[in-house]
Design a protein around this motif. Structure first.
Motif: not given
Length: 213
Positions: A9, A12, A15, A20, A44, A47, A49
């Protein structure tokens, strides 16, 4: 570990990839490596994620591990800049939002080797509700029991800086670039297997010279 993979990653957009997010959803442990903590959080933060990471950390049997920048980024607040030799000067330490896994700490790494005690003092003086953690090389903390218990591991030392009992400071009065004063800031030194309890504000030294007396 029987199923290990690398999540690449770098942006952005990375992510946001379903692959992922699916990999994170299946993971029991995620290790964030070292580098630049500001780049990590700006890539990150906010996001899906990060939201999935928080969901797993707070609601599942899941381990977040961080090395260097990965450790510094774990908390709500992180130190991302500040030269060691200027760290007692107001404004010399710059902070940013971290990944939001732990609210009660501020982590600094390569602590003893790079002489970073001053910048952790200033960070805690400005955020006295948090415990400052300075990690030396080959040393870490296992944080468990709903973020209430910290156990030292490794061959070096962990420095804890507790600002909750600070009595006075000049932080809000002096101009930017001038040294600050701090009264009654408390510090502890932990080594392998020592334990700190947040709720009791107490350190238990494994090899205490007074245990058997």
């Amino acid at each position: 570990a029987t199923n290990v993979a690398h999540l690449d990653i770098n942006t952005r957009v990375d992510a946001l990839h379903p692959e992922s997010l699916a990999r994170l959803d299946e993971a029991n442990v995620v290790l964030f490596s070292g580098g630049d903590q500001l780049r990590l959080t700006s890539t990150i933060g906010g996001t899906p994620f990060q939201q999935k990471l928080l969901q797993k950390y707070y609601h599942e049997d899941f381990i977040y591990a961080g090395k260097s920048a990965g450790a510094a980024a774990a908390s709500y607040s992180l130190i991302y800049q500040g030269a060691s030799n200027d760290a007692f000067l107001k404004g010399a330490v710059e902070m940013n939002s971290g990944l939001g896994l732990i609210d009660s700490i501020i982590v600094d790494t390569h602590f003893i080797q790079r002489g970073r005690i001053g910048r952790l003092f200033q960070a805690v003086t400005g955020n006295p509700m948090k415990i400052g953690i300075g990690l030396s090389e080959d040393t870490g903390l296992i944080i468990s029991d709903n973020n209430n218990k910290m156990t030292a591991i490794g061959s070096g030392s962990v420095i804890l800086v507790d600002g909750r009992e600070i009595l006075d400071t000049s932080l809000s009065k002096v101009d930017i670039g001038y040294p600050i004063s701090i009264s009654h800031i408390i510090s502890h030194v932990m080594t392998r297997n020592d334990i700190f309890h947040f709720d009791q504000n107490k350190i238990i030294i494994k090899d205490s010279q007074y245990n058997n007396q």
